[in-house]
Design an enzyme around this catalytic site. Structure first.
Site, PDB file in Angstrom:
ATOM      1  N   ASN A 146       1.077  -1.062   0.368  1.00  0.00           N
ATOM      2  CA  ASN A 146      -0.310   0.175   0.241  1.00  0.00           C
ATOM      3  C   ASN A 146       0.840   1.510  -0.311  1.00  0.00           C
ATOM      4  O   ASN A 146      -0.245   2.557   0.399  1.00  0.00           O
ATOM      5  CB  ASN A 146      -0.475  -0.136   1.260  1.00  0.00           C
ATOM      6  CG  ASN A 146      -0.428  -0.083   2.579  1.00  0.00           C
ATOM      7  OD1 ASN A 146       0.966  -0.029   2.286  1.00  0.00           O
ATOM      8  ND2 ASN A 146      -1.057  -0.342   3.687  1.00  0.00           N
ATOM      9  N   ARG A 284       3.311   7.450  11.038  1.00  0.00           N
ATOM     10  CA  ARG A 284       2.788   6.914  11.863  1.00  0.00           C
ATOM     11  C   ARG A 284       2.668   8.071  13.307  1.00  0.00           C
ATOM     12  O   ARG A 284       3.363   8.734  13.595  1.00  0.00           O
ATOM     13  CB  ARG A 284       3.774   5.595  13.427  1.00  0.00           C
ATOM     14  CG  ARG A 284       3.784   4.586  12.692  1.00  0.00           C
ATOM     15  CD  ARG A 284       2.134   3.593  12.764  1.00  0.00           C
ATOM     16  NE  ARG A 284       2.506   2.579  11.999  1.00  0.00           N
ATOM     17  CZ  ARG A 284       1.537   2.249  10.672  1.00  0.00           C
ATOM     18  NH1 ARG A 284       1.366   3.320   9.611  1.00  0.00           N
ATOM     19  NH2 ARG A 284       1.554   0.958  10.227  1.00  0.00           N
ATOM     20  N   GLN A 313      -4.657   3.608  18.137  1.00  0.00           N
ATOM     21  CA  GLN A 313      -5.644   3.733  18.033  1.00  0.00           C
ATOM     22  C   GLN A 313      -6.659   2.517  18.034  1.00  0.00           C
ATOM     23  O   GLN A 313      -5.780   1.146  17.621  1.00  0.00           O
ATOM     24  CB  GLN A 313      -5.088   3.379  16.227  1.00  0.00           C
ATOM     25  CG  GLN A 313      -4.012   4.400  15.229  1.00  0.00           C
ATOM     26  CD  GLN A 313      -3.593   4.023  14.254  1.00  0.00           C
ATOM     27  OE1 GLN A 313      -3.142   5.042  13.562  1.00  0.00           O
ATOM     28  NE2 GLN A 313      -4.340   3.618  13.700  1.00  0.00           N
ATOM     29  N   HIS A 332      -7.593   6.134  10.384  1.00  0.00           N
ATOM     30  CA  HIS A 332      -6.304   5.398   9.748  1.00  0.00           C
ATOM     31  C   HIS A 332      -7.000   4.892   7.910  1.00  0.00           C
ATOM     32  O   HIS A 332      -7.307   3.344   7.788  1.00  0.00           O
ATOM     33  CB  HIS A 332      -5.711   4.378  10.369  1.00  0.00           C
ATOM     34  CG  HIS A 332      -4.477   4.196   9.906  1.00  0.00           C
ATOM     35  ND1 HIS A 332      -3.527   3.866  10.493  1.00  0.00           N
ATOM     36  CD2 HIS A 332      -3.522   4.374   9.070  1.00  0.00           C
ATOM     37  CE1 HIS A 332      -1.941   3.314   9.982  1.00  0.00           C
ATOM     38  NE2 HIS A 332      -2.410   3.761   8.684  1.00  0.00           N
TER      39      HIS A 332
END
Ligand code: NAD
Length: 398
Positions: A146, A284, A313, A332
Site C-alpha cells: 500500500n 505513524r 488507534q 487511518h
C-alpha cells in the site's frame, strides 16, 4: 494451527451489496520491479471489502481446507477482550495497522505457541519488536502493498491543506458563497519547497508525484538514494533533518515508528521549522508529539496538519487532533483502499503459503526473523519497542 486475525469492524450498515467499481485496474509490478503478491490462489474478488471482520482477508476457505483454525475478531483492547483470550493458544497473529492489535511484551509472553505476527499492510510498530526478538516470534509485513496508496493520500493532503480545500468544501456544503472566507488561507503549491522525512517506498513515490507541480524537492533519510534518482527529481539531500526543516513549506513524514523516530517532532523540532509550514504525516501518529503539534497550530508556527495516523488507534474520542484548527485528518485509511486490500490480502496468503510449505518468505517482507531484525526490518527499524501507551486505545467509545 490456530490463526488469530484481528480486523476492523464491518460497515455500520452491513457488508456492501455492490461496489462503486466492477473491477480494479491491473498492475503487474511495483516501480522498482518487485512483483506484486503472488499466492498460488486467492478465494476473494479483488475490489471487495476484505479488511473488516466479515471480509476475513479472504482466508477462511484456504485455512480451513488445510485443517487450520481461523478466529477473526475486532475486539482487541479492553481487559478480557476476545483477542487476548484467543491469543494464548494461537500460533500466528494477523493484524492491520488501521486497527492494530498491540502485541505488547505482556501479550507476546502470554502466547507460548506464537511463531509469527503478520502485518496485513506495512508498519509493524504495533508489535513490541524487542519482545518479538527476545521470544523468537518472527514479524513480517506485506512490503510495498500500500506504499503507493499512501503516496496518493499524501498528495491529496498536501493539496487540500495548502489550498484549504476542507474549509471551501464546508462553505459550499452549507449553502454559503463568501469567496473571501473561502480563499483567505488558500495558496498554490507551485514553487514551494516540499521535504520528506525518509525517502523509502512511500517517501520517494510522494516526491515523484509532487514533481509535476513544479515544486522544489528535498529529503532526509538514513540511506541516501542513488545519484540517478536525485538527478531525475532534482532532489536536495539533507544529512541533517533541521537543515531541511528550516526551508520547507511542506514536510511529509514517511519513516517507520521505532525508538529513533518516536516523538521526532516535538516542540523543539517544530520550532526549527519554517514559520507557517504544513505537516502531512501518514507514517505513524507517535512520530509527532500530539500536544506539540496542537500548540504549533494554535500559535501559527504550523499553518496546517494532516494525516491519517494517530496514537493509539482507535484514537480517543477527545484526541486533540480531531478538532484542532486547520487539520485535515482522516481515520487511518490511506493504506486500506479497496485496491490496497486486494494486494495485502494476497500478500498475507502468500506469506501463509510459504510458512505452511516451509519455503522462504520473501526477504523484503521480513522485519524480525530468528530473534533479530532482518530484511526490511534491518533496513528501516531500530531495536526496541514503541508500543508503550497503547492501552489508551481502550478510551475510544463507539
Ligand atoms: P520503506 O521501508 O520503504 O521506507 C522507510 C524509510 O525510512 C527507509 O528509507 C529508511 O531508511 C527510512 N528511515 C527509517 N528510520 C529512519 C530514521 N531514523 N531517520 C531517517 N530515515 C529513516 O517503507 P515505506 O513503504 O516507505 O513505509 C514507511 C512507513 O509508512 C511504514 O513503516 C509505516 O509506518 C507507514 N505506512 C503507513 C501507511 C498508512 O496507511 N498510513 C501504510 C503503509 C506504511
Amino acid at each position: 494451527m490456530k490463526i488469530l486475525c484481528v480486523l476492523y469492524d464491518d460497515p455500520s450498515t452491513g457488508m456492501p451489496e455492490s461496489y462503486a467499481l466492477n473491477s480494479l485496474p491491473k498492475i503487474d509490478k511495483y516501480p522498482d520491479g518487485m512483483t506484486l503478491p503472488s499466492p498460488k490462489n486467492i478465494d476473494f474478488n479483488p475490489g471487495e471489502l476484505l479488511g473488516c471482520v466479515s471480509g476475513e482477508l479472504g482466508l477462511r476457505k484456504f485455512l480451513e481446507e488445510q485443517g487450520h483454525t481461523l478466529v477473526v475478531t475486532s475486539d482487541k483492547d479492553t481487559e478480557g477482550c476476545q483477542a487476548d483470550k484467543e491469543l494464548v493458544d494461537s500460533d500466528i497473529v494477523i493484524s492491520q495497522p488501521f486497527w492494530p492489535y498491540y502485541l505488547t511484551r505482556k501479550r507476546i509472553e502470554s502466547a507460548p505457541n506464537l511463531k509469527m505476527a503478520i502485518t496485513a499492510g506495512i508498519g509493524s510498530d504495533h508489535v513490541d519488536l524487542q519482545a518479538a526478538m527476545d521470544n523468537k516470534v518472527d514479524v513480517v509485513e506485506v512490503t510495498y502493498c500500500n506504499s503507493r496508496s499512501v503516496a496518493e493520500h499524501i498528495v491529496m493532503m498536501i493539496l487540500s491543506l495548502v489550498r484549504d480545500y476542507h474549509n471551501q468544501h464546508a462553505i459550499a456544503k452549507s449553502g454559503g458563497w463568501n469567496i473571501a472566507d473561502a480563499v483567505k488561507r488558500s495558496y498554490d503549491v507551485e514553487g514551494m519547497h516540499i521535504g520528506t522525512v525518509a525517502a523509502g517506498r512511500i517517501g520517494l513515490d510522494a516526491l515523484r508525484k509532487m514533481k509535476p507541480f513544479d515544486t522544489h524537492l528535498h529529503y532526509f533519510d538514513r540511506h541516501r538514494l542513488p545519484d540517478s534518482v536525485e538527478k531525475e527529481l532534482n532532489l536536495t539531500y539533507h544529512e541533517d533533518l533541521d537543515s531541511m526543516l528550516k526551508i520547507c513549506d511542506v514536510v511529509t513524514i514517511n519513516c517507520p515508528l521505532h525508538p529513533e523516530t518516536e516523538h521526532l517532532f516535538n516542540d523543539e523540532r517544530i520550532s526549527k521549522m519554517k514559520k507557517g509550514a504544513y505537516i502531512v504525516n501518514t507514517a505513524r501518529g507517535k512520530i509527532c508529539d500530539k500536544d506539540a503539534v496542537a500548540r504549533a497550530i494554535q500559535s501559527g508556527q504550523l499553518s496546517g496538519y494532516a494525516g491519517d495516523v494517530w496514537f493509539p488507534q482507535p484514537a480517543p474520542n477527545d484526541h486533540v487532533w480531531r478538532d484542532m484548527p486547520n487539520n485535515g485528518m482522516t481515520p487511518h485509511t490511506s493504506g486500506t483502499s479497496l485496491s490496497a486490500q486486494a494486494r495485502y490480502a494476497a500478500g498475507v496468503r502468500e506469506i501463509l503459503e510459504c510458512f505452511f510449505d516451509g519455503t522462504n518468505i520473501r526477504d523484503q517482507y521480513l522485519i524480525v526473523k530468528d530473534g533479530n531484525l532482518a530484511g526490511m526490518g534491518a533496513h528501516s527499524y531500530s531495536k526496541g519497542s514503541s508500543t508503550e501507551g497503547s492501552e489508551e486505545a481502550t478510551k475510544y467509545k463507539k
